[in-house]
Design a protein around this motif. Structure first.
Motif, short mmCIF file in Angstrom:
data_model
loop_
_atom_site.label_atom_id
_atom_site.label_comp_id
_atom_site.label_asym_id
_atom_site.label_seq_id
_atom_site.Cartn_x
_atom_site.Cartn_y
_atom_site.Cartn_z
N GLY A 190 0.79 -1.23 0.00
CA GLY A 190 0.00 0.00 0.00
C GLY A 190 0.81 1.27 0.00
N THR A 193 -2.05 3.53 0.97
CA THR A 193 -3.40 3.22 0.51
C THR A 193 -3.85 1.89 1.10
OG1 THR A 193 -3.05 4.41 -1.57
CG2 THR A 193 -4.85 2.82 -1.50
N THR A 212 -6.84 -0.99 1.00
CA THR A 212 -7.95 -1.49 0.17
C THR A 212 -8.87 -2.33 1.03
OG1 THR A 212 -6.58 -3.38 -0.48
CG2 THR A 212 -6.55 -1.46 -1.93
N GLY A 226 -13.73 -2.84 -4.65
CA GLY A 226 -13.33 -1.62 -5.33
C GLY A 226 -13.22 -0.39 -4.45
N SER A 271 -11.23 1.88 -1.58
CA SER A 271 -9.90 2.13 -0.99
C SER A 271 -9.86 3.50 -0.35
CB SER A 271 -8.81 2.01 -2.07
OG SER A 271 -8.97 3.04 -3.04
N THR A 285 -6.79 6.55 1.08
CA THR A 285 -5.37 6.94 1.06
C THR A 285 -5.14 8.11 1.99
OG1 THR A 285 -5.09 6.20 -1.23
CG2 THR A 285 -3.48 7.77 -0.39
N SER A 342 -16.64 5.18 -11.24
CA SER A 342 -15.80 5.46 -10.08
C SER A 342 -16.25 6.75 -9.41
CB SER A 342 -14.33 5.58 -10.49
OG SER A 342 -14.14 6.68 -11.37
#
Length: 413
Positions: free
Chosen positions: A138, A177, A179, A183, A185, A187, A226
């Motif tokens: 990550g 990051t 997860t 899909g 995540s 950061t 997204s």
């Protein structure tokens, strides 16, 4: 008879012994080394291959781009300006090198992207390091797109104000990051604050920063498209003694929706940003026009700083008429405001700007794009101190507008 036979056999044995001794003295030819052939790596997509002798996959790519631009050369005074360029020829070559290795801790990746630019109209050429980063699990360290950015406020295929190519929002970062599956995540990043040092009026500009920008985001990437929510904190530390440090901030919300029911590859995107003392995070640019409208982060009133407020909304739509022919349309609006005291003290004006552009791109073969674009942008001053511009012909206005047209030919590999 027996004697002759014995002599013959003895002679033959002697000759064989001598021959064997001589053969032992001859140099022995070494066996040819095994050839280590380049092998295709299918783990990370097309174009990757194993670096011989390693378990690292590498992809080398990039593009060559040629732009031919017709510029608006109007000037806003009766004398005019004969130095204005009516056209620009521009060429860019980009080299990408993407290496990836699977480890027990996760993916180990490095990415390098370098641009070689040449613009004859300006008589200049340059080399820009766009990306140079390491990812390990990550962790992300190096030069990469800001984790705040989603889309630029002014967007387009070959935009006038700034680039939509998100790699040109790059900065030096240290980020992690996490997860969460499906899909999703998140950061947290430390980013170089010098990238956002937009300016301080009346306090001698920025002094050395004592902390980096702090950026956080939440991302969703799924089959429908997204989305991103992001926030940032930016230190504003002036040079002037006795003026306190201020902290600006910014927030962003954006989404991109796939529209396969219209055409394969069709999509709609929209985003909004608000910045208080961190105007560069809104996607705006310094000196947005040829007039005196300013886009800074803060200004001095007495012994303290006051922040500039900036907000922006933008949207775009892409549609494929055929697999080889696509069109794009985009529009954006940006608004920047000072307090009344700030405007009267420094003679600056609140201003707003908008732009709209349309492009048509033809890809006759894979990797080749030939596109044309037209774009119009306008900035308008509001309230007191808005510059009054005398255009050729004696017409006074508080607006600045510009148009540009572009032909782009690009080969990706």
């Amino acid at each position: 008879m027996k004697l002759a036979k014995s002599l013959l056999l003895g002679s033959a044995a002697g000759l064989m012994a001598v021959a064997g001794a001589n053969a032992a003295d001859l140099p022995v030819r070494a066996a040819a080394p095994a050839v280590d052939y380049v092998r295709i790596c299918n783990a990370y997509g097309n174009g990757f291959f194993y670096i011989p002798g390693t378990d690292t996959c590498l992809r080398v790519g990039g593009f060559i781009r040629a732009d031919y631009i017709v510029n608006d050369t109007r000037r806003f005074n009766a004398a005019g300006d004969r130095a204005a360029q009516g056209y620009t020829f521009f060429a860019r070559a980009r080299i990408n090198m993407d290496s990836r290795t699977g480890t027990e801790y996760g993916l180990l990746r490095t990415m390098t992207a370098i641009d070689f630019n040449a613009q004859d109209g300006a008589g200049t050429s340059s080399i820009n390091l766009i990306n140079a980063f390491i990812q390990f699990g990550g962790l992300t360290a190096g030069r990469v797109q800001s984790f705040f950015m989603y889309r630029w406020a002014q967007a387009g295929y070959g935009p006038f104000f700034t680039s939509t190519n998100l790699t040109y929002g790059t900065t030096n970062v240290l980020a992690y990051t996490a997860t969460f599956g499906n899909g999703i995540s998140a950061t947290i990043a430390l980013e170089d604050g010098n990238r956002r040092a937009q300016g301080i009026v009346g306090a001698g500009g920025y002094s050395g920063r004592q902390m980096p920008d702090i950026v956080a985001n939440i991302n969703v990437e799924q089959g429908w498209g997204s989305a991103r929510l992001a926030g940032a904190i930016h230190q504003i530390r002036p040079q002037a003694a006795g003026v306190d440090t201020k902290y600006g901030w910014a927030v962003l919300a954006g989404a991109e929706v796939n529209l396969p029911m219209l055409s394969p590859g069709a999509l709609l995107w929209v985003q909004g940003t608000y910045a208080d003392g961190a105007s560069n995070f809104s996607g705006g640019r310094n000196d947005p026009t040829r007039l005196g409208y300013v886009n800074v982060n803060a200004y001095r009133i007495g012994g303290s700083l006051r922040t500039v407020k900036t907000w922006a909304v933008s949207a775009g739509f892409r549609h494929f008429w055929t697999p080889q022919l696509q069109s794009n349309i985009h529009a954006a609006y940006v608004d920047t405001s000072f307090s009344t005291l700030g405007r009267t003290t420094y003679g600056v004006a609140n201003w707003s700007g908008w732009n709209i552009g349309k492009s048509l791109i033809w890809s006759p073969v894979a990797g080749l794009a030939i596109g044309v674009e037209g774009q119009y942008a306008q900035v308008r001053g509001r309230g007191i101190n808005a510059p009054v511009v005398i255009r050729a012909g004696g017409v006074a206005k508080r607006t600045d507008d510009v148009w540009t047209a572009r032909l782009r030919i690009q080969r990706d590999f």
